[in-house]
Design an enzyme around this catalytic site. Structure first.
Site, PDB file in Angstrom:
ATOM      1  N   ARG A 116      -2.928   2.539   4.479  1.00 42.58           N
ATOM      2  CA  ARG A 116      -3.013   1.108   4.131  1.00 42.58           C
ATOM      3  C   ARG A 116      -4.326   0.481   4.584  1.00 42.58           C
ATOM      4  NH1 ARG A 116       2.147  -1.088   3.018  1.00 42.58           N
ATOM      5  NH2 ARG A 116       2.859   0.402   1.495  1.00 42.58           N
ATOM      6  N   ARG A 129      -3.546  -6.423   3.068  1.00 42.90           N
ATOM      7  CA  ARG A 129      -3.529  -7.845   3.399  1.00 42.90           C
ATOM      8  C   ARG A 129      -4.246  -8.240   4.682  1.00 42.90           C
ATOM      9  NH1 ARG A 129       2.719  -8.542   2.650  1.00 42.90           N
ATOM     10  NH2 ARG A 129       2.399  -6.454   3.443  1.00 42.90           N
ATOM     11  N   ARG A 148      -5.791 -10.769  -4.389  1.00 46.70           N
ATOM     12  CA  ARG A 148      -4.347 -10.893  -4.633  1.00 46.70           C
ATOM     13  C   ARG A 148      -3.938 -12.294  -5.100  1.00 46.70           C
ATOM     14  NH1 ARG A 148      -0.373 -10.138  -5.065  1.00 46.70           N
ATOM     15  NH2 ARG A 148       1.071  -9.528  -3.439  1.00 46.70           N
ATOM     16  N   ASP A 194       0.459   2.541  -5.718  1.00 47.98           N
ATOM     17  CA  ASP A 194       1.691   2.571  -4.929  1.00 47.98           C
ATOM     18  C   ASP A 194       2.477   3.817  -5.318  1.00 47.98           C
ATOM     19  OD1 ASP A 194       3.295   0.680  -3.047  1.00 47.98           O
ATOM     20  OD2 ASP A 194       4.763   1.567  -4.398  1.00 47.98           O
ATOM     21  N   TYR A 253      14.482   4.787  -3.086  1.00 47.77           N
ATOM     22  CA  TYR A 253      14.309   3.472  -3.734  1.00 47.77           C
ATOM     23  C   TYR A 253      15.147   3.371  -5.004  1.00 47.77           C
ATOM     24  CZ  TYR A 253      10.534   2.232  -0.563  1.00 47.77           C
ATOM     25  OH  TYR A 253       9.818   1.915   0.557  1.00 47.77           O
TER      26      TYR A 253
HETATM   27  O1  CP3 Z   1      -4.718   1.876   1.363  1.00 45.65           O
HETATM   28  C1  CP3 Z   1      -3.765   2.647   1.066  1.00 45.65           C
HETATM   29  O2  CP3 Z   1      -3.102   3.278   1.916  1.00 45.65           O
HETATM   30  C2  CP3 Z   1      -3.478   2.897  -0.409  1.00 45.65           C
HETATM   31  C3  CP3 Z   1      -2.538   2.068  -1.003  1.00 45.65           C
HETATM   32  C4  CP3 Z   1      -1.048   2.321  -0.886  1.00 45.65           C
HETATM   33  C5  CP3 Z   1      -0.115   1.296  -1.181  1.00 45.65           C
HETATM   34  N1  CP3 Z   1       1.137   1.823  -1.144  1.00 45.65           N
HETATM   35  C6  CP3 Z   1      -0.466  -0.094  -1.544  1.00 45.65           C
HETATM   36  C7  CP3 Z   1       0.482  -1.163  -1.199  1.00 45.65           C
HETATM   37  C8  CP3 Z   1      -0.316   3.470  -0.607  1.00 45.65           C
HETATM   38  C9  CP3 Z   1      -0.804   4.860  -0.212  1.00 45.65           C
HETATM   39  C10 CP3 Z   1       1.063   3.134  -0.769  1.00 45.65           C
HETATM   40  C11 CP3 Z   1       2.163   4.099  -0.623  1.00 45.65           C
HETATM   41  C12 CP3 Z   1       3.530   3.596  -0.417  1.00 45.65           C
HETATM   42  N2  CP3 Z   1       4.159   2.558  -1.041  1.00 45.65           N
HETATM   43  C13 CP3 Z   1       4.476   4.202   0.454  1.00 45.65           C
HETATM   44  C14 CP3 Z   1       4.196   5.421   1.285  1.00 45.65           C
HETATM   45  C15 CP3 Z   1       3.423   5.048   2.494  1.00 45.65           C
HETATM   46  C16 CP3 Z   1       4.213   4.290   3.539  1.00 45.65           C
HETATM   47  O3  CP3 Z   1       3.829   3.152   3.822  1.00 45.65           O
HETATM   48  O4  CP3 Z   1       5.184   4.854   4.048  1.00 45.65           O
HETATM   49  C17 CP3 Z   1       5.679   3.483   0.352  1.00 45.65           C
HETATM   50  C18 CP3 Z   1       6.947   3.756   1.115  1.00 45.65           C
HETATM   51  C19 CP3 Z   1       5.460   2.440  -0.596  1.00 45.65           C
HETATM   52  C20 CP3 Z   1       6.441   1.425  -1.055  1.00 45.65           C
HETATM   53  C21 CP3 Z   1       5.959   0.071  -0.667  1.00 45.65           C
HETATM   54  N3  CP3 Z   1       5.029  -0.640  -1.397  1.00 45.65           N
HETATM   55  C22 CP3 Z   1       6.280  -0.670   0.502  1.00 45.65           C
HETATM   56  C23 CP3 Z   1       7.277  -0.255   1.558  1.00 45.65           C
HETATM   57  C24 CP3 Z   1       5.509  -1.836   0.464  1.00 45.65           C
HETATM   58  C25 CP3 Z   1       5.363  -2.850   1.587  1.00 45.65           C
HETATM   59  C26 CP3 Z   1       5.871  -4.178   1.407  1.00 45.65           C
HETATM   60  C27 CP3 Z   1       4.882  -5.150   2.056  1.00 45.65           C
HETATM   61  O5  CP3 Z   1       4.607  -6.154   1.406  1.00 45.65           O
HETATM   62  O6  CP3 Z   1       4.396  -4.878   3.149  1.00 45.65           O
HETATM   63  C28 CP3 Z   1       4.748  -1.817  -0.728  1.00 45.65           C
HETATM   64  C29 CP3 Z   1       3.768  -2.823  -1.198  1.00 45.65           C
HETATM   65  C30 CP3 Z   1       2.353  -2.406  -1.041  1.00 45.65           C
HETATM   66  N4  CP3 Z   1       1.838  -1.187  -1.437  1.00 45.65           N
HETATM   67  C31 CP3 Z   1       1.289  -3.206  -0.541  1.00 45.65           C
HETATM   68  C32 CP3 Z   1       0.117  -2.435  -0.650  1.00 45.65           C
HETATM   69  C33 CP3 Z   1      -1.287  -2.846  -0.288  1.00 45.65           C
HETATM   70  C34 CP3 Z   1       1.398  -4.651  -0.090  1.00 45.65           C
HETATM   71  C35 CP3 Z   1       1.200  -5.421  -1.369  1.00 45.65           C
HETATM   72  C36 CP3 Z   1       0.735  -6.806  -1.211  1.00 45.65           C
HETATM   73  O7  CP3 Z   1       1.564  -7.695  -0.957  1.00 45.65           O
HETATM   74  O8  CP3 Z   1      -0.470  -7.039  -1.449  1.00 45.65           O
END
Ligand code: CP3
Length: 345
Positions: free
Chosen positions: A28, A32, A41, A77, A152
């Protein structure tokens, strides 16, 4: 083309070869906590960013310029390929992926469509091509692993206990294996397409598989993980496996044909080595420490580096993703410290 020399420390560490300093990137690392990301965003949702290759490449590049990390990870994602498989998913802010018709029966699984990456996610492959023209560091592609994706699809969203997933798995083993096969085929096709488009390494995120004990993992998940990594074996790009709270699955992962094992903070690098992990390890700072004071953070990072540097294959990362509350300056200082501490040692 960038005029800077290409920094290949990350790829060398993946392969266990000698390199100039310990490479570092952060899960990540685009997100944010960055004011620039929050600004983008305001205009685009997460899926909208990924559908615009120029914007998506820009977001992927942000931490490279800002932090000086040794690898980029494609901004997308794990749920990105789901709409093409027929799953209606929305990423809700601060919650995560939410599905409107969770899987409850065999018919739901049968309806899932295979992924054809060049037709279904061309924008992802275009982003990769664009990034390879600009990046001074290797690009990591990624995909979700079948168990985590299934969690999911069955729970309908994030979960604490995964009881619906576990009940489904134990009650309908044949349908479960069909679901694993379909998601596993997607993972293989998606990662192969990313590698062909230019991804120089790939990470498989099985974030929530640590919820299973080793016996259930062996029965319900290990066969598909074996199939995925065997299918990718001929690809030159190093393969990385990651899960949270999955220390009890290390022996299983170490058997798979992959190059790097990602650890969270519950399993020290030293204990993974003691348990016979011979592959490169990646990790494992508790992301909570990024909010602690610098002297304590630095002490913890030194301990991790001292353990990691005992053997050639080590990549510094967090045990899980960066929290939105973390300061950009903290990650800048941390990256510089890791490079400085590990240079010439
Ligand atoms: O920079 C990076 O690591 C690359 C981007 C990335 C995202 N998701 C962007 C994202 C990666 C590698 C992921 C993988 C992902 N997504 C996983 C596996 C990694 C982990 O964290 O265990 C999982 C379980 C997801 C599912 C998911 N998507 C979750 C649990 C969330 C979080 C909810 C939150 O708002 O915190 C997301 C949303 C997400 N994916 C965001 C980002 C940057 C936040 C989106 C935002 O509001 O801008």
């Amino acid at each position: 083309m960038s005029t800077k020399p290409f920094n290949d420390n990350f790829l060398k560490a993946c392969r266990g070869e000698a390199h100039a300093h310990v490479p570092v990137w952060y899960m990540r690392q685009a997100g944010r906590y960055q004011p620039e990301y929050r600004k983008i965003r305001e205009k685009y949702s997460l899926f909208e960013i990924t559908h615009h290759p120029e914007v998506c490449a820009e977001v992927t590049m942000l931490p490279i310029r800002q932090l000086g990390v040794d690898a980029a990870i494609l901004f997308a994602d794990i749920m990105t390929p789901m709409p093409a498989m027929g799953v209606n998913v929305e990423i809700k802010s601060s919650i995560g992926p939410v599905i409107d018709h969770p899987i409850t029966c065999r018919e739901d699984v049968e309806k899932l469509q295979p992924l054809n990456p060049t037709e279904d996610v061309p924008y992802i492959l275009d982003t990769i091509k664009l990034l390879r023209e600009q990046l001074p560091v290797p690009l990591i592609g990624f995909a979700g692993a079948p168990f985590t994706l299934a969690s999911y699809l069955i729970e309908g969203g994030p979960s604490r206990n995964y009881y619906k997933t576990k009940a489904f798995m134990h009650s309908n083993p044949e349908t479960w294996h069909l679901l694993m096969d379909k998601l596993g085929e997607m993972t293989i096709a998606y990662l192969q397409a990313q590698i062909r488009a230019g991804a120089q390494a790939v990470q498989v995120f099985d974030s929530w598989v640590g919820a299973l004990n080793a016996q259930d993992y062996a029965t319900f998940v290990a066969p598909i993980m074996n199939r995925i990594f065997s299918a990718l074996k001929e690809e030159e790009a190093p393969k990385i496996m990651f899960g949270v709270g999955a220390g009890h699955l290390l022996q299983e992962w170490n058997k798979l044909p992959l190059d790097v094992i990602g650890l969270d903070w519950r399993t020290s690098i030293a204990s993974a080595r003691q348990q016979g992990v011979t592959k490169t390890v990646q990790g494992n700072l508790d992301p909570g420490l990024l909010l602690a004071d610098w002297p304590q953070l630095k002490q913890k990072v030194k301990e991790i580096l001292d353990q990691g540097m005992e053997t050639p294959g080590f990549i510094f990362n967090l045990g899980h993703g960066v929290y939105p509350q973390v300061k950009v300056e903290t990650l800048q200082r941390l990256t510089a410290f890791i490079h400085e501490y590990s240079t010439g040692k």
